[in-house]
Design a protein around this motif. Sequence first.
Motif, mmCIF file in Angstrom:
data_model
loop_
_atom_site.group_PDB
_atom_site.id
_atom_site.type_symbol
_atom_site.label_atom_id
_atom_site.label_comp_id
_atom_site.label_asym_id
_atom_site.label_seq_id
_atom_site.Cartn_x
_atom_site.Cartn_y
_atom_site.Cartn_z
ATOM 1 N N GLY A 108 0.900 -1.298 -0.005
ATOM 2 C CA GLY A 108 0.027 -0.112 -0.109
ATOM 3 C C GLY A 108 0.761 1.385 -0.088
ATOM 4 O O GLY A 108 0.405 2.358 0.046
ATOM 5 N N SER A 109 2.029 1.160 -0.197
ATOM 6 C CA SER A 109 2.843 2.343 -0.109
ATOM 7 C C SER A 109 2.792 3.257 -1.487
ATOM 8 O O SER A 109 2.963 4.260 -1.232
ATOM 9 N N ARG A 110 2.039 2.948 -2.439
ATOM 10 C CA ARG A 110 1.692 3.759 -3.408
ATOM 11 C C ARG A 110 0.181 3.755 -3.794
ATOM 12 O O ARG A 110 -0.245 4.636 -4.726
ATOM 13 N N GLN A 111 -0.516 2.840 -3.061
ATOM 14 C CA GLN A 111 -2.017 2.914 -3.188
ATOM 15 C C GLN A 111 -2.496 3.611 -1.921
ATOM 16 O O GLN A 111 -2.043 3.562 -1.016
ATOM 17 N N SER A 112 -4.121 3.837 -2.146
ATOM 18 C CA SER A 112 -4.788 4.303 -1.004
ATOM 19 C C SER A 112 -5.188 3.325 -0.222
ATOM 20 O O SER A 112 -5.453 3.589 0.916
ATOM 21 N N ASN A 164 9.639 5.310 8.756
ATOM 22 C CA ASN A 164 10.017 6.274 7.777
ATOM 23 C C ASN A 164 11.191 5.777 6.685
ATOM 24 O O ASN A 164 11.386 6.170 5.632
ATOM 25 N N SER A 165 11.862 5.150 7.343
ATOM 26 C CA SER A 165 13.218 4.651 6.537
ATOM 27 C C SER A 165 12.618 3.523 5.527
ATOM 28 O O SER A 165 13.496 3.598 4.371
ATOM 29 N N ASP A 171 11.003 4.419 2.921
ATOM 30 C CA ASP A 171 11.068 5.234 1.863
ATOM 31 C C ASP A 171 12.300 5.048 1.121
ATOM 32 O O ASP A 171 12.529 5.246 0.041
#
Lengths: 216, 216
Positions: free
Chosen positions: A86-90, A134-135, A137
């Motif tokens: 889900g890092s690129r989707q809602s 956060n890492s 990313d």
Amino acid sequence: MLNARQTFDRTQHLYTNDAFAELVRNAIRFFNGTPVHTLPFIEMFLGTGVYALYYTRNDGVYSKYGELNRLAYNSPIYIGKAVPEGSRQSRITSASQESRKLCNRLREHQRNLEIVSNLELRDFACRFMIFEDNSTDMIGTIEAALIQWHRPLWNTTLDGFGNHDPGRGRYQQAKSDWDVIHAGRAWAERCLGISSSEQQILERIANYFEVLEGQS
Amino acid sequence: MLNARQTFDRTQHLYTNDAFAELVRNAIRFFNGTPVHTLPFIEMFLGTGVYALYYTRNDGVYSKYGELNRLAYNSPIYIGKAVPEGSRQSRITSASQESRKLCNRLREHQRNLEIVSNLELRDFACRFMIFEDNSTDMIGTIEAALIQWHRPLWNTTLDGFGNHDPGRGRYQQAKSDWDVIHAGRAWAERCLGISSSEQQILERIANYFEVLEGQS
């Protein structure tokens, strides 16, 4: 409507920051210092991140890797990543769903290495690096930097190891080069497109190792 | 063969570094301060990077974006990236080949917006950020962070704007949701799979804006 800029000045769009390059080097140093595990590696653990697979047998079409990795694990045959769901989707996914991705990806690779007829799991080793919060990313960046640095054979010259079943309605595509020389994945056999010949692929691999030899 | 580690200690694989999160925030601050250009934007420039498209018309199915962007360009409808050629492959490409990717991508998007029957180029604006040299490794990370922050409609709920012609042998797949409600791309009309209905898609969009409204 807002009054948007009409004149163009490239310098206003150009981002420069040396700290990033240093941070990437720092992460890669960490990666290169992580423990290496021989396969099969069956530990369950939580996390997403970046991994490398190493071929260690001094024999066969990949024997050069066996030679290169004799003194240190410096020459991966494949580098990959597992990013949070889900890092690129809602779509919102729970932390627990996200968390086994790296270890599941390593298992999936191991199943593929076992399934095909002409590779042995025990001839491989792996290394991996976990990123949290956060890492995460950073995962894509570190994977890309490692691939760019090592140019592993299975990421560059021989395509297809990381592929998945294309699924119904997509079997018109060609079997990947990896599947041509490593027969055994059932879904790959269903792909009907025109693949490269084994001969062509083996020549490309030989050429890859010649270039690699010239560089080292 | 090297003696690889057999015991597993997760902490040896876990990378932590707070500097990265700060660096991402720094880059995003820069992005949010770049000039916004109304479309058509036809400047030629060199570089790869990250961009956002904004819808600015206070009318139609996307009217909520027109409203949200009235005072500042804070709500992109789409975020994308253009990474250097060959960053994941061994193919070597010259710097000049790599260099027009961002501006070409913006042009391609503009052609698509022009081609379809129910969108007008002049109702859109764009913002972009150029990364050079080592900093290009950051592109994927910044794009992902921006998408995660904004959840733009065309990246999350309405799929397909950034798609390309799937090509021969792959027209069995369904037309994307984006193409269902924005008819006009010739290759999309060739896709034969079963798509969502216009009604279903419009409901999903309405629902997206309701959630967005609840958040703001």
